[in-house]
Design a protein around this motif. Structure first.
Motif, PDB file in Angstrom:
ATOM      1  N   THR A 129       0.844  -1.199   0.000  1.00  0.00           N
ATOM      2  CA  THR A 129       0.000   0.000   0.000  1.00  0.00           C
ATOM      3  C   THR A 129       0.873   1.241   0.000  1.00  0.00           C
ATOM      4  O   THR A 129       0.646   2.186  -0.766  1.00  0.00           O
ATOM      5  CB  THR A 129      -0.925  -0.001   1.245  1.00  0.00           C
ATOM      6  N   LEU A 130       1.871   1.251   0.872  1.00  0.00           N
ATOM      7  CA  LEU A 130       2.787   2.387   0.946  1.00  0.00           C
ATOM      8  C   LEU A 130       3.543   2.538  -0.367  1.00  0.00           C
ATOM      9  O   LEU A 130       3.686   3.656  -0.881  1.00  0.00           O
ATOM     10  CB  LEU A 130       3.759   2.213   2.115  1.00  0.00           C
ATOM     11  N   ARG A 131       3.991   1.444  -0.943  1.00  0.00           N
ATOM     12  CA  ARG A 131       4.715   1.506  -2.225  1.00  0.00           C
ATOM     13  C   ARG A 131       3.819   2.055  -3.341  1.00  0.00           C
ATOM     14  O   ARG A 131       4.274   2.829  -4.183  1.00  0.00           O
ATOM     15  CB  ARG A 131       5.254   0.132  -2.598  1.00  0.00           C
ATOM     16  N   GLU A 132       2.553   1.649  -3.353  1.00  0.00           N
ATOM     17  CA  GLU A 132       1.615   2.159  -4.362  1.00  0.00           C
ATOM     18  C   GLU A 132       1.392   3.664  -4.183  1.00  0.00           C
ATOM     19  O   GLU A 132       1.298   4.397  -5.159  1.00  0.00           O
ATOM     20  CB  GLU A 132       0.281   1.409  -4.290  1.00  0.00           C
ATOM     21  N   THR A 133       1.320   4.110  -2.946  1.00  0.00           N
ATOM     22  CA  THR A 133       1.135   5.533  -2.663  1.00  0.00           C
ATOM     23  C   THR A 133       2.336   6.327  -3.156  1.00  0.00           C
ATOM     24  O   THR A 133       2.178   7.371  -3.812  1.00  0.00           O
ATOM     25  CB  THR A 133       0.927   5.758  -1.143  1.00  0.00           C
ATOM     26  N   ILE A 134       3.530   5.824  -2.870  1.00  0.00           N
ATOM     27  CA  ILE A 134       4.766   6.489  -3.317  1.00  0.00           C
ATOM     28  C   ILE A 134       4.854   6.471  -4.839  1.00  0.00           C
ATOM     29  O   ILE A 134       5.199   7.485  -5.454  1.00  0.00           O
ATOM     30  CB  ILE A 134       5.997   5.809  -2.664  1.00  0.00           C
ATOM     31  N   ARG A 135       4.535   5.342  -5.454  1.00  0.00           N
ATOM     32  CA  ARG A 135       4.572   5.223  -6.920  1.00  0.00           C
ATOM     33  C   ARG A 135       3.712   6.288  -7.580  1.00  0.00           C
ATOM     34  O   ARG A 135       4.087   6.885  -8.573  1.00  0.00           O
ATOM     35  CB  ARG A 135       4.086   3.830  -7.352  1.00  0.00           C
ATOM     36  N   ARG A 136       2.547   6.543  -6.981  1.00  0.00           N
ATOM     37  CA  ARG A 136       1.625   7.527  -7.553  1.00  0.00           C
ATOM     38  C   ARG A 136       2.015   8.966  -7.178  1.00  0.00           C
ATOM     39  O   ARG A 136       1.490   9.902  -7.748  1.00  0.00           O
ATOM     40  CB  ARG A 136       0.198   7.254  -7.058  1.00  0.00           C
TER      41      ARG A 136
END
Length: 186
Positions: A129-136
């Motif tokens: 979830t954190l990685r997806e947030t950073i990716r976006r």
């Protein structure tokens, strides 16, 4: 700042509901399925919930699917052994369900009243979830980011539930991305 401090109100609420659902279902852990139920049970729909509802996901069907996880169905050998002493296990099951509700005998035996831990896959999905947030490039973590983390962590109980309901996970990701983009444009 910790990861949970970056959670929006609806994302925090989804996690709280996930714990409540695990406790209500008498499960001994919080899994991705419980988190999915939490996303779908929020009072105020976030982009993750809107994406799922837009794809026709039925919150009650997801909840029923997750409730069955961890249930230990009786063995045919048990039924045969009881029949030899005159006990009809199917009749016992019907009577128990009439008295205590559907699935009364399917609840797992392990259960704890206090803190219920996240299982390994739920922890992994929260990391993603954190990685997806950073990716976006997003600053806050909402229910949609949690849903992206769950989809990315597949296979897991939540993605199994969605697949069982005929939902394509590629469509989930696309719908979530559209909801998040629409929220940024607003």
């Amino acid at each position: 700042m910790t990861m949970f401090e970056r959670f929006t109100k609806e994302a925090r609420r989804a996690i709280v509901i996930a714990q409540e659902e695990a406790r209500t279902m008498r499960h001994d852990h919080i899994g991705t399925g419980h988190v999915l139920v939490g996303i779908l049970a929020a009072e105020e729909p976030g982009p993750g919930m809107r994406a799922l509802l837009g794809l026709g996901v039925d919150p009650a069907a997801v909840q029923r699917y997750v409730a069955r996880l961890g249930a230990e169905p009786y063995d045919d050998l048990d039924a045969d052994a009881l029949a030899t002493v005159g006990i009809d296990l199917d009749e016992v099951r019907r009577a128990a369900e009439d008295a205590f509700g559907p699935g009364a005998l399917d609840r797992p035996r392990r259960w704890q009243a206090g803190h219920i831990p996240f299982d390994a896959m739920a922890k992994k999905s929260l990391e993603l979830t954190l990685r997806e947030t950073i990716r976006r490039g997003d600053r806050e973590i909402c229910d949609a980011h949690v849903l992206l983390g769950i989809v990315r962590a597949q296979p897991n109980d939540a993605t199994s539930a969605l697949r069982a309901l005929g939902v394509d996970l590629t469509e989930v990701r696309a719908a979530v991305e559209r909801e998040l983009d629409a929220g940024q444009a607003a």
